[in-house]
Design a protein around this motif. Sequence first.
Motif, PDB file in Angstrom:
ATOM      1  N   GLY A  75       0.820  -1.112  -0.090  1.00 38.54           N
ATOM      2  CA  GLY A  75      -0.246  -0.081  -0.002  1.00 38.54           C
ATOM      3  C   GLY A  75       0.758   1.333   0.085  1.00 38.54           C
ATOM      4  O   GLY A  75       0.477   2.013  -1.002  1.00 38.54           O
ATOM      5  N   ALA A  76       1.952   1.125   0.798  1.00 38.49           N
ATOM      6  CA  ALA A  76       2.764   2.620   0.791  1.00 38.49           C
ATOM      7  C   ALA A  76       3.511   2.598  -0.195  1.00 38.49           C
ATOM      8  O   ALA A  76       3.671   3.669  -1.019  1.00 38.49           O
ATOM      9  N   PHE A  77       4.028   1.574  -0.809  1.00 41.73           N
ATOM     10  CA  PHE A  77       4.676   1.556  -2.105  1.00 41.73           C
ATOM     11  C   PHE A  77       3.920   2.191  -3.299  1.00 41.73           C
ATOM     12  O   PHE A  77       4.475   2.943  -4.000  1.00 41.73           O
ATOM     13  N   ILE A  78       2.766   1.525  -3.387  1.00 42.00           N
ATOM     14  CA  ILE A  78       1.872   2.160  -4.394  1.00 42.00           C
ATOM     15  C   ILE A  78       1.599   3.529  -4.151  1.00 42.00           C
ATOM     16  O   ILE A  78       1.706   4.401  -5.259  1.00 42.00           O
ATOM     17  N   GLY A  79       1.371   3.963  -3.255  1.00 42.61           N
ATOM     18  CA  GLY A  79       1.012   5.233  -2.809  1.00 42.61           C
ATOM     19  C   GLY A  79       2.134   6.448  -3.194  1.00 42.61           C
ATOM     20  O   GLY A  79       1.974   7.428  -3.683  1.00 42.61           O
ATOM     21  N   ALA A  80       3.321   5.934  -2.864  1.00 44.65           N
ATOM     22  CA  ALA A  80       4.658   6.595  -3.381  1.00 44.65           C
ATOM     23  C   ALA A  80       4.762   6.568  -4.884  1.00 44.65           C
ATOM     24  O   ALA A  80       5.004   7.641  -5.259  1.00 44.65           O
ATOM     25  N   LYS A  81       4.644   5.390  -5.443  1.00 47.81           N
ATOM     26  CA  LYS A  81       4.785   5.459  -6.739  1.00 47.81           C
ATOM     27  C   LYS A  81       3.836   6.276  -7.625  1.00 47.81           C
ATOM     28  O   LYS A  81       4.157   6.895  -8.791  1.00 47.81           O
ATOM     29  N   LEU A  82       2.661   6.344  -6.954  1.00 55.61           N
ATOM     30  CA  LEU A  82       1.606   7.229  -7.810  1.00 55.61           C
ATOM     31  C   LEU A  82       2.055   8.725  -7.776  1.00 55.61           C
ATOM     32  O   LEU A  82       1.533   9.613  -8.716  1.00 55.61           O
ATOM     33  N   ASN A  83       2.981   8.997  -6.765  1.00 51.50           N
ATOM     34  CA  ASN A  83       3.453  10.502  -7.018  1.00 51.50           C
ATOM     35  C   ASN A  83       4.788  10.249  -7.617  1.00 51.50           C
ATOM     36  O   ASN A  83       5.472  11.390  -7.326  1.00 51.50           O
TER      37      ASN A  83
END
Length: 676
Positions: free
Chosen positions: A331-339
Amino acid sequence: MTSEQTGIVLLDIALILVLARLLGWVARKLGQPAVIGEIIAGILLGPTLFHGLISNTLVPTDVRPFLTALANLGLVLFMFIVGFELDHTLIRGKGRIAASVSIGSLVLPFLLGAFLATWLIMTHPTKTGTLAFVLFIGAAMSVTAFPVLARILTDRGMHRTQLGGLALASAAVDDILAWSLLAVVVAIAAAGESTTSWHILFAIPYLALMFGVVRPLLKRLVAAREKAGRLTPTILAVVLVGLLVSAWATEWMGIHFIFGAFLFGVVMPRAAVEQLRHEILERLEQVSVLLLLPLFFVTAGLKVDLSKVGWDGLVQLLAILAVAIGGKFVGAFIGAKLNKVRNQQALALATLMNTRGLTELIILTVGVQLFVLDTKLYSLMVVMAVVTTVMTGPLLKWVYPDRRIAKDVAEAEAAALGVSAAHRVLTLIPEPSQGSGRARLAADLTGGRRPAEVVLTHIKRYATPNLEVGTGLSGELAEMAGTMGELEQLTTYPKSRGLGAPVLSRFSDDPVREVAEQVTAANPQAVLVAQDDPGYDQIRAATTGQLFTLVSEPPDGGPVVVMGAAGRTAEAAIEAAASIAAARGTELLLAEPGKPSRRSVTLAAALTTRGLPTRAMSTADLPTDPTAGWAAVLVAPDDGTPAAPGLHLLVRPALDADEPNWDDIVGTPAAAPATT
């Protein structure tokens, strides 16, 4: 409470403190937060070993309610500290990315945890109903321990990097969201109790009262503290009474006392009152962290029983770990990659957000008190909290190695300095109250070069011990606020001469190493440091530009004298002396043993023509002996020759020194006005 019970409680407290400090020390030696050792101390005193023989002997059941009461008081103080140290400025400028990472690291583990709960409830029946159980497990999977994460970042020097700031901001947002979510879950769980279900209706008025009335009233504490000049017992009593009443209010409403304590910390005044904040936290942190919280660890550990887990429990533990770690990480990795955060930084963020520690233990304790969790599931969840916290440090070291952190620190230092100036002089300010002379001399050493800047750097060793469960930084933050004000005052003179004057100031557990790294990162053309400054040898080795070694404080007026104006390294000394003399509008004397050389005479004439009065002379012809109090700035080349009595400055040339451009160094009366 009988006399015998009183004695046992006192002995138990002493035993708990010794065991908690001992295992906390072991944890730190193993590179783990001390809170891990203290949690394990609680588990060791619980029923896991020898079928409860240890816990029943050392902590009899009839004294446990008294220990629990003290533990709850420690929990109230700690949650207040967490709320008080939660700084919204951490999120400033990082809101979008932090929100994305936080939401990703909360939503995915929450959904996976809720799904897992539908399977766990079949073997772990609950008294609060399926909905409360499912929501609680989801919330427990979603939490990040902000205090433990902050300490990990600080210990590794990442708190001042872009990644560290983003991690702190993400954890701060996660904390707010997770506690809010848990409050809703607790309210739902408590709603089934007919005696208290209607109390929840006061939640909204309570929030309005805290932010609309209590918060403005608390700001009056600032004026009271300023009037008294210190934190008085009356001011602290007002804070404690408000804290306890707020904790009681949320407990009465069925939302649990930890939320009242946390919210009271959130509404405490912050802006421009760092001293008050520091004094309050200094009083409470030591009592809470060192005395009362270890009691909480033990009372929590007494409920952990791993002796009856069995194979089915092991399968459930593996499933819990998979959901907790995988959900947070992905979840945190996806949230970071979206930005569009880079892969390595996104992996580090995902690793850090898996830190749970004490925060998870608090949530699980709430679950037991509300009968959402049974003993077996509670035990498995505690193991998950320990494992996810223990793995953070080693995994972070692998994902984001020390060499990468060093590069980030260098980039952060360069960013703090802004656009690189044509000529940069860095000076170390050990004590801001005594730094005016250095700041002035560093500015004078720029001469007539433009653009130029003076970098004032101040590194101070941490004064506060590493508090294992709080950030432990409140004292440093308050002191740094005052230090930065003093350092900014030192920039007045450089700025009056049209120079840039950035300030680099922070705390460190190794100031000598930090200063040397800062010199490397700033890459100045010159460094001004005293012979007796801590880390002088390391700074000297890290300096590739000119090195100005302050032997003693120079006078503000009088001529500038170069002692030994001939020789291989004399040119650097003459260059520095000319810069000082031009800045101060005073005479430059080129002194040599015996008769002045033709080169010195020629250079003196050339500098005089450029507007800098200069004379070449023999040291024997100097007006008087420097030791007799002659008010002159004495400069000498750092070439290993014996230093003259009363010497002020030794000069080593840059490693790749070019021929000096005297027009840039001396300038003209218009470019470098006299500033005596």
